[in-house]
Design a protein around this motif. Structure first.
Motif, PDB file in Angstrom:
ATOM      1  N   GLN A 139     -10.408 -22.229 -49.011  1.00  6.12           N
ATOM      2  CA  GLN A 139      -9.415 -20.930 -48.089  1.00  6.12           C
ATOM      3  C   GLN A 139      -8.583 -20.314 -49.347  1.00  6.12           C
ATOM      4  O   GLN A 139      -7.994 -19.473 -49.629  1.00  6.12           O
ATOM      5  N   MET A 140      -8.506 -20.975 -50.803  1.00  7.38           N
ATOM      6  CA  MET A 140      -7.833 -20.684 -51.461  1.00  7.38           C
ATOM      7  C   MET A 140      -8.543 -19.489 -52.790  1.00  7.38           C
ATOM      8  O   MET A 140      -7.753 -18.367 -53.030  1.00  7.38           O
ATOM      9  N   SER A 141      -9.863 -19.448 -52.322  1.00  6.28           N
ATOM     10  CA  SER A 141     -10.547 -18.323 -52.761  1.00  6.28           C
ATOM     11  C   SER A 141     -10.025 -17.256 -52.072  1.00  6.28           C
ATOM     12  O   SER A 141      -9.939 -16.010 -52.815  1.00  6.28           O
ATOM     13  N   ASN A 142     -10.296 -17.174 -50.514  1.00  7.69           N
ATOM     14  CA  ASN A 142      -9.538 -16.464 -50.438  1.00  7.69           C
ATOM     15  C   ASN A 142      -8.336 -15.463 -50.324  1.00  7.69           C
ATOM     16  O   ASN A 142      -8.522 -13.924 -50.456  1.00  7.69           O
ATOM     17  N   VAL A 143      -7.395 -16.663 -50.362  1.00  4.35           N
ATOM     18  CA  VAL A 143      -5.962 -15.933 -51.323  1.00  4.35           C
ATOM     19  C   VAL A 143      -5.949 -15.115 -51.941  1.00  4.35           C
ATOM     20  O   VAL A 143      -5.328 -13.913 -52.248  1.00  4.35           O
ATOM     21  N   GLU A 144      -6.678 -16.077 -53.112  1.00  4.38           N
ATOM     22  CA  GLU A 144      -6.973 -14.764 -54.821  1.00  4.38           C
ATOM     23  C   GLU A 144      -7.729 -13.313 -54.168  1.00  4.38           C
ATOM     24  O   GLU A 144      -7.231 -12.714 -55.355  1.00  4.38           O
ATOM     25  N   THR A 145      -8.392 -13.278 -53.120  1.00  3.15           N
ATOM     26  CA  THR A 145      -9.110 -12.412 -53.461  1.00  3.15           C
ATOM     27  C   THR A 145      -8.726 -11.435 -53.170  1.00  3.15           C
ATOM     28  O   THR A 145      -8.314 -10.106 -53.339  1.00  3.15           O
ATOM     29  N   TRP A 146      -7.140 -11.421 -51.817  1.00  5.87           N
ATOM     30  CA  TRP A 146      -6.366 -11.060 -50.902  1.00  5.87           C
ATOM     31  C   TRP A 146      -5.292 -10.480 -51.917  1.00  5.87           C
ATOM     32  O   TRP A 146      -4.864  -9.780 -51.826  1.00  5.87           O
ATOM     33  N   VAL A 147      -4.424 -11.264 -52.782  1.00  9.46           N
ATOM     34  CA  VAL A 147      -3.379 -10.893 -53.012  1.00  9.46           C
ATOM     35  C   VAL A 147      -3.956 -10.452 -54.004  1.00  9.46           C
ATOM     36  O   VAL A 147      -3.484  -9.025 -54.510  1.00  9.46           O
ATOM     37  N   SER A 148      -5.586 -10.463 -55.339  1.00 16.86           N
ATOM     38  CA  SER A 148      -5.209  -9.276 -56.121  1.00 16.86           C
ATOM     39  C   SER A 148      -6.039  -8.346 -55.402  1.00 16.86           C
ATOM     40  O   SER A 148      -5.573  -6.920 -56.339  1.00 16.86           O
ATOM     41  N   ALA A 149      -6.636  -8.118 -54.342  1.00 16.57           N
ATOM     42  CA  ALA A 149      -6.740  -6.213 -53.939  1.00 16.57           C
ATOM     43  C   ALA A 149      -5.472  -6.272 -53.568  1.00 16.57           C
ATOM     44  O   ALA A 149      -5.466  -5.105 -53.680  1.00 16.57           O
ATOM     45  N   ALA A 150      -4.663  -7.626 -53.324  1.00 18.73           N
ATOM     46  CA  ALA A 150      -3.413  -5.887 -52.726  1.00 18.73           C
ATOM     47  C   ALA A 150      -2.639  -5.651 -54.265  1.00 18.73           C
ATOM     48  O   ALA A 150      -1.919  -4.276 -54.513  1.00 18.73           O
ATOM     49  N   LEU A 151      -2.697  -6.306 -55.321  1.00 23.08           N
ATOM     50  CA  LEU A 151      -2.197  -5.797 -56.922  1.00 23.08           C
ATOM     51  C   LEU A 151      -2.884  -4.307 -57.168  1.00 23.08           C
ATOM     52  O   LEU A 151      -1.880  -3.635 -56.973  1.00 23.08           O
ATOM     53  N   THR A 152      -4.983  -4.660 -56.125  1.00 19.79           N
ATOM     54  CA  THR A 152      -4.881  -3.088 -56.659  1.00 19.79           C
ATOM     55  C   THR A 152      -5.172  -2.188 -56.324  1.00 19.79           C
ATOM     56  O   THR A 152      -4.761  -0.966 -56.740  1.00 19.79           O
ATOM     57  N   ASN A 153      -4.248  -2.511 -54.514  1.00 19.20           N
ATOM     58  CA  ASN A 153      -3.941  -1.045 -53.956  1.00 19.20           C
ATOM     59  C   ASN A 153      -2.536  -0.395 -54.222  1.00 19.20           C
ATOM     60  O   ASN A 153      -2.692   0.888 -54.468  1.00 19.20           O
ATOM     61  N   GLU A 154      -1.637  -1.140 -55.422  1.00 15.24           N
ATOM     62  CA  GLU A 154      -0.423  -0.758 -55.822  1.00 15.24           C
ATOM     63  C   GLU A 154      -1.096   0.033 -56.535  1.00 15.24           C
ATOM     64  O   GLU A 154       0.059   0.969 -56.808  1.00 15.24           O
ATOM     65  N   ASP A 155      -1.776  -0.434 -57.810  1.00 16.17           N
ATOM     66  CA  ASP A 155      -1.779   0.314 -58.857  1.00 16.17           C
ATOM     67  C   ASP A 155      -2.477   1.345 -58.678  1.00 16.17           C
ATOM     68  O   ASP A 155      -2.476   3.274 -58.826  1.00 16.17           O
ATOM     69  N   THR A 156      -3.541   1.827 -57.527  1.00 11.82           N
ATOM     70  CA  THR A 156      -4.306   2.905 -56.611  1.00 11.82           C
ATOM     71  C   THR A 156      -3.347   3.776 -56.662  1.00 11.82           C
ATOM     72  O   THR A 156      -3.588   4.827 -56.008  1.00 11.82           O
ATOM     73  N   CYS A 157      -1.804   3.098 -56.277  1.00 11.55           N
ATOM     74  CA  CYS A 157      -1.160   3.871 -54.809  1.00 11.55           C
ATOM     75  C   CYS A 157      -0.115   4.891 -55.998  1.00 11.55           C
ATOM     76  O   CYS A 157       0.168   6.338 -55.419  1.00 11.55           O
ATOM     77  N   LEU A 158       0.044   3.829 -57.145  1.00 17.41           N
ATOM     78  CA  LEU A 158       0.985   5.017 -58.237  1.00 17.41           C
ATOM     79  C   LEU A 158       0.083   5.873 -58.909  1.00 17.41           C
ATOM     80  O   LEU A 158       0.589   6.737 -58.950  1.00 17.41           O
ATOM     81  N   ASP A 159      -1.371   5.477 -59.300  1.00 16.49           N
ATOM     82  CA  ASP A 159      -2.678   6.354 -59.989  1.00 16.49           C
ATOM     83  C   ASP A 159      -2.703   8.042 -59.015  1.00 16.49           C
ATOM     84  O   ASP A 159      -2.658   8.729 -60.232  1.00 16.49           O
ATOM     85  N   GLY A 160      -1.832   7.292 -57.898  1.00 18.30           N
ATOM     86  CA  GLY A 160      -1.848   9.291 -57.122  1.00 18.30           C
ATOM     87  C   GLY A 160      -1.160   9.708 -57.153  1.00 18.30           C
ATOM     88  O   GLY A 160      -1.074  11.495 -56.695  1.00 18.30           O
TER      89      GLY A 160
END
Length: 199
Positions: A139-160
């Motif tokens: 479960q913790m691995s899932n949460v860490e993966t999802w929150v890390s992906a959320a951070l990546t999404n935010e960076d990608t948004c700014l890049d655009g």
């Protein structure tokens, strides 16, 4: 991808979270409980990515006596991140893009933030039902993966928005960076929870 149903979902998440925050603040617990919660926030936030933001955003919960464990703290941090991601998404929907490039940047960012809201929502739900043993690690691995992906999404948004008009870019940058900072703090607190194996 971001249809009317998701817009309603984002708004609903924002309203539910805001109501929870206000309702909790109206019913503070005993002073000693509030004090120990404040100590927990202070100690946990000192090494966060953005300690000042961490303490400021989570101290409201401490005042409401809503936090007793590191798990409570991680859940609260995720709630803050989800709330701000929802608000940022609503702001993006209201932006009046003037050029084709702006429209493309807004559309891509909306998709990224929609994914962020989904990933943070799943993380909140997962933390509420943590189990013991191997299941906990999974479960913790899932949460860490999802929150890390959320951070990546935010960076990608700014890049655009790098090639977009300054006024629009600065407003979006401010909002999305705000989301990214609280998300980064949430990820730090989740990593601490995983390391210490607190329930």
């Amino acid at each position: 991808m971001m249809g009317l149903s998701l817009r309603f979902y984002l708004l609903l998440q924002t309203l539910i979270f805001s109501y929870t925050l206000v309702a909790g603040a109206k019913h503070p617990r005993h002073v000693s409980s509030s004090s120990s919660a404040g100590d927990l926030v202070r100690k946990s936030c000192v090494n966060a990515s953005f300690p000042g933001i961490c303490y400021r955003t989570l101290s409201e919960y401490a005042g409401a006596g809503a936090m007793r464990t590191p798990r409570d703290l991680a859940q609260a941090a995720l709630g803050v991140s989800l709330h701000r991601a929802g608000k940022a998404s609503l702001l993006l929907r209201r932006l009046k893009a003037r050029s084709r490039r702006e429209k493309a940047a807004v559309s891509d960012c909306l998709e990224q933030m929609g994914d962020t809201v989904d990933e943070l929502s799943r993380s909140v739900a997962e933390l509420k039902h943590l189990r013991r043993g191997i299941a906990f690690q999974w479960q913790m691995s899932n949460v860490e993966t999802w929150v890390s992906a959320a951070l990546t999404n935010e960076d990608t948004c700014l890049d655009g928005f790098k090639e977009v008009e300054v006024t629009v870019r600065s407003d979006v940058n401010r909002r999305i960076r705000n989301v990214a900072r609280v998300t980064s703090n949430a990820l730090y607190l989740i990593n601490q929870l995983d390391t210490s194996r607190h329930k």
